[in-house]
Design a protein around this motif. Structure first.
Motif, short mmCIF file in Angstrom:
data_model
loop_
_atom_site.label_atom_id
_atom_site.label_comp_id
_atom_site.label_asym_id
_atom_site.label_seq_id
_atom_site.Cartn_x
_atom_site.Cartn_y
_atom_site.Cartn_z
N LEU A 26 -56.62 47.64 -61.63
CA LEU A 26 -56.90 49.31 -62.08
C LEU A 26 -56.10 50.01 -61.47
CD1 LEU A 26 -60.63 48.35 -61.10
CD2 LEU A 26 -59.77 48.21 -63.26
N VAL A 27 -56.31 51.21 -62.11
CA VAL A 27 -55.70 52.57 -61.58
C VAL A 27 -56.13 52.61 -60.32
CG1 VAL A 27 -55.67 55.05 -61.92
CG2 VAL A 27 -55.61 53.56 -63.76
N GLY A 28 -55.15 53.11 -59.57
CA GLY A 28 -55.15 53.05 -58.03
C GLY A 28 -56.12 54.18 -57.29
N CYS A 29 -57.33 54.53 -57.74
CA CYS A 29 -58.22 55.42 -57.23
C CYS A 29 -59.45 55.04 -56.45
CB CYS A 29 -58.43 56.78 -58.52
SG CYS A 29 -57.25 57.57 -58.98
N THR A 30 -60.05 55.54 -55.64
CA THR A 30 -61.14 55.42 -55.15
C THR A 30 -62.24 56.53 -55.47
OG1 THR A 30 -60.15 54.41 -53.06
CG2 THR A 30 -62.45 54.90 -52.78
N TRP A 31 -63.25 56.15 -56.21
CA TRP A 31 -64.32 57.19 -56.64
C TRP A 31 -65.61 57.18 -55.83
CZ3 TRP A 31 -63.86 54.82 -62.24
CH2 TRP A 31 -62.64 54.93 -62.78
N LEU A 32 -66.01 58.26 -55.88
CA LEU A 32 -67.41 58.28 -55.32
C LEU A 32 -68.45 58.91 -56.43
CD1 LEU A 32 -69.10 58.31 -52.66
CD2 LEU A 32 -68.90 60.89 -52.65
N PRO A 33 -69.38 57.95 -56.57
CA PRO A 33 -70.28 58.35 -57.72
C PRO A 33 -71.07 59.61 -57.19
CG PRO A 33 -70.91 56.22 -56.78
CD PRO A 33 -69.56 56.68 -56.16
N HIS A 34 -71.59 60.25 -58.18
CA HIS A 34 -72.61 61.45 -57.83
C HIS A 34 -73.82 61.28 -58.74
CE1 HIS A 34 -70.17 64.03 -55.47
NE2 HIS A 34 -69.08 63.43 -56.12
N VAL A 35 -74.84 61.97 -58.17
CA VAL A 35 -76.36 61.87 -59.17
C VAL A 35 -76.14 62.21 -60.47
CG1 VAL A 35 -78.59 62.51 -58.94
CG2 VAL A 35 -77.58 62.02 -56.72
N ASP A 36 -75.49 63.00 -60.84
CA ASP A 36 -75.14 63.44 -62.19
C ASP A 36 -74.39 62.31 -62.83
OD1 ASP A 36 -72.64 63.91 -61.55
OD2 ASP A 36 -72.78 66.06 -62.12
N GLY A 37 -73.88 61.39 -62.23
CA GLY A 37 -73.20 60.43 -63.01
C GLY A 37 -71.64 60.56 -63.34
N SER A 38 -71.09 61.78 -62.47
CA SER A 38 -69.96 61.92 -62.45
C SER A 38 -69.23 61.23 -61.27
CB SER A 38 -69.39 63.39 -62.57
OG SER A 38 -69.87 63.96 -61.28
N TYR A 39 -67.85 61.29 -61.14
CA TYR A 39 -67.25 60.48 -59.94
C TYR A 39 -66.56 61.65 -59.50
CZ TYR A 39 -68.98 56.17 -61.38
OH TYR A 39 -70.06 55.03 -61.93
N ARG A 40 -66.30 61.53 -58.07
CA ARG A 40 -65.24 62.54 -57.37
C ARG A 40 -64.15 61.58 -56.88
NH1 ARG A 40 -64.89 64.52 -52.05
NH2 ARG A 40 -66.81 63.70 -51.61
N VAL A 41 -62.81 61.91 -57.02
CA VAL A 41 -61.75 61.18 -56.69
C VAL A 41 -61.69 61.15 -55.17
CG1 VAL A 41 -59.37 60.68 -56.68
CG2 VAL A 41 -60.61 61.20 -58.63
N LEU A 42 -62.02 60.24 -54.46
CA LEU A 42 -61.46 60.16 -52.78
C LEU A 42 -60.22 60.20 -52.55
CD1 LEU A 42 -64.90 58.24 -51.67
CD2 LEU A 42 -64.34 60.85 -51.77
N GLU A 43 -59.34 59.15 -53.05
CA GLU A 43 -58.30 58.78 -52.39
C GLU A 43 -57.20 58.14 -53.68
OE1 GLU A 43 -57.60 56.17 -49.17
OE2 GLU A 43 -59.45 55.27 -49.65
N ILE A 44 -56.21 58.16 -53.62
CA ILE A 44 -55.10 57.67 -54.71
C ILE A 44 -54.13 56.99 -53.95
CG2 ILE A 44 -53.54 58.28 -56.36
CD1 ILE A 44 -55.00 60.87 -56.98
#
Length: 103
Positions: free
Chosen positions: A44-62
């Motif tokens: 996969l693409v080298g990103c770590t994601w944090l899921p949010h309650v609204d269904g979006s994801y925030r990029v934590l690290e690359i």
């Protein structure tokens, strides 16, 4: 008791190619490879994601190796991901999103 920090881990997708023998008394693990792994299903693409309650994801690290430059051009740490390849990820499950993030 750990002699040092854990710096990596092996999961079942890799261990299934090995015969594993654990010598508890000798504090040693032996791995003997008996087959080759299947093509990578987690490439996969080298990103770590944090899921949010609204269904979006925030990029934590690359990731900083391999194809990192390709990722960094498009995504920055702290970005909120709403779409991947025109797919609204707020209504998709993680496996559907991951299918769009393979190299």
């Amino acid at each position: 008791m750990m002699a040092g920090p854990i710096v990596g881990a092996l999961a079942g997708n890799e261990l299934r190619c090995f015969h594993v023998e654990i010598d508890y008394a000798g504090q040693t693990t032996y791995l003997e490879q008996y087959t080759t792994p299947d093509p990578p299903d987690m490439d996969l693409v080298g990103c770590t994601w944090l899921p949010h309650v609204d269904g979006s994801y925030r990029v934590l690290e690359i990731a900083t190796d391999r194809d990192a430059a390709q990722v960094v051009e498009q995504v920055q740490v702290g970005d909120h991901l709403l779409r991947v390849d025109q797919q609204d990820i707020r209504t998709a499950c993680f496996m559907e999103i991951s299918a769009h993030n393979k190299f």
